[in-house]
Design an enzyme around this catalytic site. Sequence first.
Site, mmCIF file in Angstrom:
data_model
loop_
_atom_site.group_PDB
_atom_site.id
_atom_site.type_symbol
_atom_site.label_atom_id
_atom_site.label_comp_id
_atom_site.label_asym_id
_atom_site.label_seq_id
_atom_site.Cartn_x
_atom_site.Cartn_y
_atom_site.Cartn_z
ATOM 1 N N GLU A 109 9.525 16.722 14.571
ATOM 2 C CA GLU A 109 10.309 16.802 13.181
ATOM 3 C C GLU A 109 9.266 17.707 11.819
ATOM 4 O OE1 GLU A 109 11.303 12.568 10.424
ATOM 5 O OE2 GLU A 109 9.905 12.678 11.687
ATOM 6 N N CYS A 129 14.108 11.075 6.743
ATOM 7 C CA CYS A 129 13.706 10.853 8.036
ATOM 8 C C CYS A 129 14.962 10.625 8.507
ATOM 9 C CB CYS A 129 12.740 9.601 8.212
ATOM 10 S SG CYS A 129 13.553 7.912 7.876
ATOM 11 N N GLU A 172 9.779 1.909 11.067
ATOM 12 C CA GLU A 172 11.097 3.150 10.628
ATOM 13 C C GLU A 172 10.043 4.450 10.460
ATOM 14 O OE1 GLU A 172 12.673 5.570 9.365
ATOM 15 O OE2 GLU A 172 13.229 4.685 7.355
ATOM 16 N N LYS A 195 0.372 -1.390 0.053
ATOM 17 C CA LYS A 195 -0.265 0.583 -0.281
ATOM 18 C C LYS A 195 0.820 1.216 0.368
ATOM 19 C CE LYS A 195 -1.781 2.612 2.166
ATOM 20 N NZ LYS A 195 -1.527 3.927 2.008
#
Length: 476
Positions: free
Chosen positions: A383, A283, A249, A174
């Site tokens: 972040e 990331c 992750e 997906k």
Amino acid sequence: MAVHRGTDDRMYIDGRWRPALGSGTIDVLNPADEQLIGRVPAGTAKDVDAAVGAARAAFPGWAATAPAERAARLTALRDELVARHEDIADTITAELGAPYTFARKVQAGAPIVVAGTYAELAADHPFEERIGTSTVLHEPVGVVAAITPWNYPLHQVVAKVAPALAAGCTVVLKPAEDTPLVAQLFADAVHAAGLPPGVFNLVTGAGPVAGQALAEHPEVDLVSFTGSTEVGRRIGAIAGGAVKRVALELGGKSASVILPGADLARAVTAGLANVLSNAGQTCSAWTRVLVDADRYEEAVKIAAEAAAGYVPGDPRDPGTRLGPLVSARQRDRVRGYIERGTAEGARIVTGGPEPVAGLSRGHYVSPTVFADVTPEMTIAQEEIFGPVVTFLPYTDEDDAVRIANGTIYGLGGAVWSADEATAVAFARRLRTGQVDINGGRFNPMAPFGGYKQSGVGRELGVHGLAEYLEMKSLQF
């Protein structure tokens, strides 16, 4: 540029393209000019059920396939990706906004390398080993749900699908709603590589619908997810409730620590390039730069001068180094963080939240460098996922370790020193999954993943393969 355009009904399930079972669609927009470039089906729980059913039916045969044959199919898949290299780069530039040069070299190039490593591992990995009086079997975990992000839309697909296939698992993919077109190209490559029907399946759709249906499906044995920590927590809770395997992750807030005596200009400019190469949408990007107080202002000045070389522009132009963010939502999120940084007392050295001059369309944000940042500020803790770099001073090595480790994340990082042994000793003190020493190069065989809330498990190399294997011991 040739762009792979989605149609209204393409789902790759059980070895063929077939109409979706629902009527909803998702528009795919070019973030550089906001034009429609494709449309894909919004998959439903019924589509997910059909895909998982195909994967479950195909699992016994694929699991029993000799590793050498699985390696041959992965080699063929790598070759198909090579043949589609230009189309892949074009498509990623169109749907993500990555500058074409970067898209061609990294976004399209890295997955080819990773697919090749798993073709080799499938052939060479010891799926049986003798330990004392036991034979230990490394067996595929089963049906894998691979839920991938938009920032590296093919690399993250290959980093999940290739090891799963090498292990003997079957997969339902997906992809992210913002960047599904390259996943369609990948499905075409899988089909051309000759994998048996049902071994790989593609369902496009929204995370809260198709993604959640995949994570909750009782016939899925492992969920591998890359994305935000917030969503990762939800998937972890779902998987935990069903006692199924999970690999996550997640986010990062990585520090680049420049120790006294390091080549300051090299460390600062390399760190800036690390963040801005994908418009900050990485990331593991080194978004916090830690510099000893004596050289702090010099480092900030170097960063400001270097940032001037990253002028936002059309990602199709070979000279562009900084393209748009993936969506208006992401652009507004990043601008909000910049505004919060100034509200909390940080100083903008260059850049800012204002619209980029000369670019009336597209989701652009100027490269922004913050100084006078303290560790507790929001922009030093959360972040941002945009072209924003924060500079923090430290007093000594212990202080630098405290600041570097002082977030909920632990994904990547960097250490710079004139003495390699000093840098390595410092890196050992960091609670993070990867640390680059003096600009160490990317290694596709090294494990990638995080400590703390940056995730669970590892990707790439033999450690990534292990995520998709169960162990059975036979005593005789």
